[in-house]
Design a protein around this motif. Structure first.
Motif, PDB file in Angstrom:
ATOM      1  N   ASP A 192       0.809  -1.213   0.000  1.00 25.53           N
ATOM      2  CA  ASP A 192       0.000   0.000   0.000  1.00 25.53           C
ATOM      3  C   ASP A 192       0.849   1.273   0.000  1.00 25.53           C
ATOM      4  N   GLN A 193       2.126   1.176   0.384  1.00 24.29           N
ATOM      5  CA  GLN A 193       3.004   2.339   0.266  1.00 24.29           C
ATOM      6  C   GLN A 193       3.223   2.734  -1.193  1.00 24.29           C
ATOM      7  N   LEU A 194       3.113   1.785  -2.093  1.00 22.86           N
ATOM      8  CA  LEU A 194       3.195   2.110  -3.519  1.00 22.86           C
ATOM      9  C   LEU A 194       2.051   3.035  -3.912  1.00 22.86           C
ATOM     10  N   TYR A 195       0.851   2.715  -3.460  1.00 24.96           N
ATOM     11  CA  TYR A 195      -0.321   3.493  -3.846  1.00 24.96           C
ATOM     12  C   TYR A 195      -0.276   4.917  -3.296  1.00 24.96           C
ATOM     13  N   LEU A 196       0.370   5.091  -2.131  1.00 24.93           N
ATOM     14  CA  LEU A 196       0.386   6.390  -1.457  1.00 24.93           C
ATOM     15  C   LEU A 196       1.583   7.257  -1.856  1.00 24.93           C
ATOM     16  N   ALA A 197       2.453   6.741  -2.689  1.00 19.25           N
ATOM     17  CA  ALA A 197       3.675   7.462  -3.049  1.00 19.25           C
ATOM     18  C   ALA A 197       3.370   8.667  -3.934  1.00 19.25           C
ATOM     19  N   ASP A 198       4.241   9.676  -3.830  1.00 20.55           N
ATOM     20  CA  ASP A 198       4.146  10.819  -4.743  1.00 20.55           C
ATOM     21  C   ASP A 198       4.575  10.410  -6.151  1.00 20.55           C
ATOM     22  N   GLU A 199       5.579   9.556  -6.223  1.00 15.13           N
ATOM     23  CA  GLU A 199       6.067   9.032  -7.497  1.00 15.13           C
ATOM     24  C   GLU A 199       6.598   7.622  -7.245  1.00 15.13           C
ATOM     25  N   PRO A 201       8.290  15.134 -11.077  1.00 15.88           N
ATOM     26  CA  PRO A 201       9.444  16.030 -11.185  1.00 15.88           C
ATOM     27  C   PRO A 201      10.756  15.422 -10.692  1.00 15.88           C
ATOM     28  N   ILE A 202      10.735  14.660  -9.619  1.00 12.34           N
ATOM     29  CA  ILE A 202      11.985  14.069  -9.130  1.00 12.34           C
ATOM     30  C   ILE A 202      12.449  12.964 -10.073  1.00 12.34           C
ATOM     31  N   THR A 203      11.513  12.145 -10.532  1.00 15.82           N
ATOM     32  CA  THR A 203      11.880  11.128 -11.522  1.00 15.82           C
ATOM     33  C   THR A 203      12.494  11.776 -12.747  1.00 15.82           C
ATOM     34  N   ARG A 204      11.914  12.881 -13.202  1.00 12.72           N
ATOM     35  CA  ARG A 204      12.430  13.556 -14.398  1.00 12.72           C
ATOM     36  C   ARG A 204      13.838  14.107 -14.156  1.00 12.72           C
ATOM     37  N   LYS A 205      14.075  14.676 -12.978  1.00 10.84           N
ATOM     38  CA  LYS A 205      15.418  15.188 -12.670  1.00 10.84           C
ATOM     39  C   LYS A 205      16.445  14.061 -12.660  1.00 10.84           C
ATOM     40  N   LEU A 206      16.056  12.924 -12.105  1.00 12.47           N
ATOM     41  CA  LEU A 206      16.970  11.787 -12.077  1.00 12.47           C
ATOM     42  C   LEU A 206      17.205  11.239 -13.483  1.00 12.47           C
TER      43      LEU A 206
END
Length: 306
Positions: free
Chosen positions: A241-248, A276-281
């Motif tokens: 369920d932490q997957l579902y609650l993640a920002d990304e 945005p963080i995924t894109r920066k990485l």
């Protein structure tokens, strides 16, 4: 796949001449270890990304599987990878070194056969599809469990471990998803079928701990880049369920590079697109593999020594 020349046990051979005898134990029992490596068109010419780390992991995988002696040292296999890419004339490609059991072992004893090594290279397309980097992909939690670490030797990239991934990925694709997320024997998040997984919560990256997963070299690269960007990175147990609650949520791997999971189990993640963080990485990773970051010097093996 186009591969004009394949390196086999110390010699470059025309690709169409390389054949495996039917009675090769690796084909029957999965007794082989392998690596997936990428060569990129970098600013100073074609370069293989983190070649030494990959070949060292190949050796370590072989030792985990039980080989006591290997026919070629790390340095020679690194040179063989460079030689194979050069012979095929590629500036960008995927490399597949394979160390396999041949000529014995029918009594299920590794010591009864010999270790052989081959290296092939070929052009590579987007692993999760052409839109994966921009839009992200859809995933589900698989009904298949990731190998228990005392069953499948999860620290080794063993060919015989991959039916587990085939079962999960095939099921997910037939259900209409692009990728499968696999849980470990305790029901916690492990990894995807060919990639490691991260979630973003605020300014923190969380990833499953090392014990149950293959410790990806791309995963290590992303963790290094993230810390240098000022992000907090933590390896810790993650529940479904932490997957579902993640920002990304995003996945990492040599083939996948960095790709967002925009939806999991029919639940949109964050904005439902690459965050945005995924894109920066992604941007930092692409700069690293092409030699545009200062630290990339220690990660790149250029084909030309001039």
């Amino acid at each position: 796949m186009e591969c004009k020349f394949i390196w086999m046990n110390g010699k470059l051979l025309p690709g169409h001449e390389v054949q495996f005898p039917f009675l090769t134990p690796a084909m029957h029992y999965g007794m082989a270890v392998f690596e997936g490596i990428r060569c990129y068109r970098a600013v100073k010419g074609p370069a293989i990304f983190r070649l030494r780390e990959h070949i060292e992991r190949l050796h370590k995988s072989a030792m985990v599987l039980g080989w006591r002696e290997l026919p070629f040292p790390v340095g020679q296999l690194m040179e063989a990878c460079v030689e194979t890419v050069q012979a095929n004339g590629f500036e960008e490609c995927y490399l597949r070194p394979l160390l396999y059991l041949s000529g014995g072992g029918w009594n299920l004893n590794l010591d009864g056969g010999q270790a052989h090594v081959g290296i092939a290279v070929w052009p590579w397309n987007a692993y999760l599809g052409p839109d994966a980097a921009e839009r992200g992909v859809r995933a589900n939690v698989s009904s298949f469990t990731r190998h228990h670490p005392n069953v499948g030797m999860t620290k080794a990239k063993v060919a015989g471990n991959y039916p587990n991934s085939f079962l999960a990925k095939t099921e997910s694709v037939r259900l209409g998803f692009d990728e499968a997320i696999m849980l470990d024997a305790q029901g916690l998040v492990a990894e995807c079928t060919g990639a490691n997984l991260f979630i973003v919560r605020g300014n923190k990256l969380l990833t499953p701990p090392d014990a149950q997963i293959l410790e990806g070299i791309t995963r290590d690269t992303v963790m290094t880049l993230a810390r240098e960007m000022g992000l907090e990175v933590s390896a810790q147990p993650l529940s479904r369920d932490q997957l579902y609650l993640a920002d990304e949520v995003f996945v990492t791997g040599t083939a996948a590079e960095i790709a967002a999971l925009r939806e999991i189990d029919f639940r949109p993640i964050g904005s439902g697109r690459t965050g945005p963080i995924t894109r920066k990485l992604q941007q930092a990773y692409h700069a690293a593999v092409r030699g545009e970051l200062p630290r990339a010097a220690e990660w790149l093996t250029y084909l030309s020594r001039t």
